[in-house]
Design a protein around this motif. Sequence first.
Motif, PDB file in Angstrom:
ATOM      1  N   ARG A 284       0.837  -1.209   0.000  1.00  0.00           N
ATOM      2  CA  ARG A 284       0.000   0.000   0.000  1.00  0.00           C
ATOM      3  C   ARG A 284       0.874   1.262   0.000  1.00  0.00           C
ATOM      4  N   GLY A 285       1.888   1.275   0.864  1.00  0.00           N
ATOM      5  CA  GLY A 285       2.767   2.444   0.915  1.00  0.00           C
ATOM      6  C   GLY A 285       3.484   2.686  -0.399  1.00  0.00           C
ATOM      7  N   TYR A 286       3.930   1.597  -1.030  1.00  0.00           N
ATOM      8  CA  TYR A 286       4.617   1.703  -2.319  1.00  0.00           C
ATOM      9  C   TYR A 286       3.673   2.248  -3.398  1.00  0.00           C
ATOM     10  N   MET A 287       2.456   1.700  -3.456  1.00  0.00           N
ATOM     11  CA  MET A 287       1.510   2.116  -4.497  1.00  0.00           C
ATOM     12  C   MET A 287       1.074   3.565  -4.325  1.00  0.00           C
ATOM     13  N   GLU A 288       0.792   3.957  -3.083  1.00  0.00           N
ATOM     14  CA  GLU A 288       0.383   5.338  -2.839  1.00  0.00           C
ATOM     15  C   GLU A 288       1.536   6.300  -3.112  1.00  0.00           C
ATOM     16  N   GLY A 289       2.732   5.897  -2.681  1.00  0.00           N
ATOM     17  CA  GLY A 289       3.895   6.740  -2.923  1.00  0.00           C
ATOM     18  C   GLY A 289       4.173   6.937  -4.400  1.00  0.00           C
ATOM     19  N   LYS A 290       4.041   5.862  -5.165  1.00  0.00           N
ATOM     20  CA  LYS A 290       4.315   5.947  -6.599  1.00  0.00           C
ATOM     21  C   LYS A 290       3.288   6.829  -7.307  1.00  0.00           C
ATOM     22  N   THR A 291       2.032   6.761  -6.856  1.00  0.00           N
ATOM     23  CA  THR A 291       0.994   7.618  -7.439  1.00  0.00           C
ATOM     24  C   THR A 291       1.324   9.091  -7.222  1.00  0.00           C
ATOM     25  N   PHE A 292       1.703   9.438  -5.997  1.00  0.00           N
ATOM     26  CA  PHE A 292       2.080  10.826  -5.709  1.00  0.00           C
ATOM     27  C   PHE A 292       3.317  11.235  -6.513  1.00  0.00           C
TER      28      PHE A 292
ATOM     29  N   GLN B 109       2.467  12.085  -9.989  1.00  0.00           N
ATOM     30  CA  GLN B 109       1.757  13.361 -10.050  1.00  0.00           C
ATOM     31  C   GLN B 109       2.671  14.548  -9.801  1.00  0.00           C
ATOM     32  N   GLY B 110       3.934  14.249  -9.449  1.00  0.00           N
ATOM     33  CA  GLY B 110       4.882  15.325  -9.155  1.00  0.00           C
ATOM     34  C   GLY B 110       4.832  15.825  -7.730  1.00  0.00           C
ATOM     35  N   ASN B 111       4.069  15.135  -6.875  1.00  0.00           N
ATOM     36  CA  ASN B 111       3.972  15.522  -5.460  1.00  0.00           C
ATOM     37  C   ASN B 111       5.052  14.779  -4.665  1.00  0.00           C
ATOM     38  N   TYR B 112       6.272  15.258  -4.747  1.00  0.00           N
ATOM     39  CA  TYR B 112       7.419  14.519  -4.224  1.00  0.00           C
ATOM     40  C   TYR B 112       7.425  14.415  -2.699  1.00  0.00           C
ATOM     41  N   MET B 113       7.001  15.454  -2.010  1.00  0.00           N
ATOM     42  CA  MET B 113       7.017  15.390  -0.549  1.00  0.00           C
ATOM     43  C   MET B 113       6.013  14.356  -0.035  1.00  0.00           C
ATOM     44  N   ASP B 114       4.837  14.288  -0.645  1.00  0.00           N
ATOM     45  CA  ASP B 114       3.850  13.271  -0.262  1.00  0.00           C
ATOM     46  C   ASP B 114       4.350  11.878  -0.616  1.00  0.00           C
ATOM     47  N   ALA B 115       5.006  11.777  -1.766  1.00  0.00           N
ATOM     48  CA  ALA B 115       5.583  10.489  -2.166  1.00  0.00           C
ATOM     49  C   ALA B 115       6.642  10.053  -1.161  1.00  0.00           C
ATOM     50  N   TYR B 116       7.471  10.985  -0.737  1.00  0.00           N
ATOM     51  CA  TYR B 116       8.529  10.686   0.230  1.00  0.00           C
ATOM     52  C   TYR B 116       7.939  10.141   1.536  1.00  0.00           C
ATOM     53  N   HIS B 117       6.868  10.774   2.000  1.00  0.00           N
ATOM     54  CA  HIS B 117       6.204  10.346   3.244  1.00  0.00           C
ATOM     55  C   HIS B 117       5.777   8.880   3.155  1.00  0.00           C
ATOM     56  N   HIS B 118       5.143   8.499   2.050  1.00  0.00           N
ATOM     57  CA  HIS B 118       4.653   7.129   1.903  1.00  0.00           C
ATOM     58  C   HIS B 118       5.792   6.139   1.675  1.00  0.00           C
TER      59      HIS B 118
ATOM     60  N   ALA C 259      21.337  -4.512   2.439  1.00  0.00           N
ATOM     61  CA  ALA C 259      20.844  -3.913   1.190  1.00  0.00           C
ATOM     62  C   ALA C 259      19.631  -3.024   1.455  1.00  0.00           C
ATOM     63  N   ILE C 260      18.733  -3.489   2.312  1.00  0.00           N
ATOM     64  CA  ILE C 260      17.549  -2.697   2.661  1.00  0.00           C
ATOM     65  C   ILE C 260      17.965  -1.482   3.481  1.00  0.00           C
ATOM     66  N   TYR C 261      18.899  -1.673   4.396  1.00  0.00           N
ATOM     67  CA  TYR C 261      19.394  -0.557   5.204  1.00  0.00           C
ATOM     68  C   TYR C 261      20.030   0.504   4.301  1.00  0.00           C
ATOM     69  N   LYS C 262      20.793   0.072   3.307  1.00  0.00           N
ATOM     70  CA  LYS C 262      21.446   0.990   2.380  1.00  0.00           C
ATOM     71  C   LYS C 262      20.419   1.781   1.579  1.00  0.00           C
ATOM     72  N   LEU C 263      19.341   1.114   1.205  1.00  0.00           N
ATOM     73  CA  LEU C 263      18.266   1.765   0.460  1.00  0.00           C
ATOM     74  C   LEU C 263      17.671   2.908   1.288  1.00  0.00           C
ATOM     75  N   TYR C 264      17.414   2.628   2.543  1.00  0.00           N
ATOM     76  CA  TYR C 264      16.854   3.634   3.450  1.00  0.00           C
ATOM     77  C   TYR C 264      17.846   4.778   3.662  1.00  0.00           C
ATOM     78  N   GLU C 265      19.105   4.424   3.821  1.00  0.00           N
ATOM     79  CA  GLU C 265      20.154   5.419   4.053  1.00  0.00           C
ATOM     80  C   GLU C 265      20.271   6.359   2.855  1.00  0.00           C
ATOM     81  N   GLU C 266      20.195   5.803   1.662  1.00  0.00           N
ATOM     82  CA  GLU C 266      20.316   6.618   0.454  1.00  0.00           C
ATOM     83  C   GLU C 266      19.119   7.547   0.289  1.00  0.00           C
ATOM     84  N   LEU C 267      17.938   7.090   0.704  1.00  0.00           N
ATOM     85  CA  LEU C 267      16.751   7.925   0.592  1.00  0.00           C
ATOM     86  C   LEU C 267      16.861   9.161   1.481  1.00  0.00           C
ATOM     87  N   ILE C 268      17.300   8.975   2.717  1.00  0.00           N
ATOM     88  CA  ILE C 268      17.270  10.081   3.673  1.00  0.00           C
ATOM     89  C   ILE C 268      18.569  10.890   3.732  1.00  0.00           C
TER      90      ILE C 268
END
Length: 287
Positions: A131-139, A142-151, A185-194
């Motif tokens: 759900r978080g992935y799908m909602e984030g991708k939709t935002f 749409q160009g709503n990057y901050m909302d996408a980031y939250h999800h 690998a998952i930790y690195k993904l999170y680290e790169e995002l933030i």
Amino acid sequence: MEQVLRPIYQERASFPETLGVILVEKRGEGDPLTDTFDAILLIITADEEIPIFTKHYTDGNGKAAMHIISEKQLRKWLLLGSRRKVVDWLFYGKVFFDRNEFVEQLRTDLQEYPFFGHKIKMGLEFSKLVRGYMEGKTFFEQGNYMDAYHHVVKSLHHLARLAVIENGLFPEVTVWSQVKKIDPAIYKLYEELIMSEEPLGKRLELLFLASEFFIHHRTLDGARHILDVMESQQLWTIQELHEHEEVRMYSVDLEVFIEFLIDKGVLRVVQSDSKNELIFHRDYSVE
């Protein structure tokens, strides 16, 4: 604080319905483990009349919280993973009373997998991840990057918890400390995002690509619980799924999860006639 609380937990230990008494003391100022209190007194009871009962105390200097939790409520929290602090309290608290080794056995159950609810816990975390992935991708689209980031942050947290469960452990409050050791690998993904200095849009784009990989390789394991349930009968209406004792735990994520599994070819849609000849009922079956 322990001395101040001693008469309270001694009295509670004398009640025949009390199964265990655990004291958790803070490790530092503003410790999130104890909700900023100096101490937490956790009392587990067999009495189901009041699932949760809380009192706050002070001796004029410090403060403490007493939580009386029914065994049924506690096991529900552990199954759903909805009160992560309680897991830490059970693991790290000081046991002052343990009727028939109830607390000791509970700790053992949490540490030794497979344990009851392993598949459903994976399913619940996976459905929230989807759900978080799908909602984030939709935002994002749409160009709503901050909302996408939250999800996306929320979905990554569920991916982290899922990785911990896959490795036969129980997600704790400090889940990212666990994941750093379990799945770098998952930790690195999170680290790169933030922490990355790349523009937010670029970070999100790369993360969605990586998330698709992680989700794809976990789909069958993440869906195993709901598939096992659905294989018990040929067709299901959405209402039957919502009312099923275990499936209803997916709550608001259920319908998005069902549509995701249809899209992945794991479930199929079966149409049947309705009273209106212009429209059909939409039922669901395991592919």
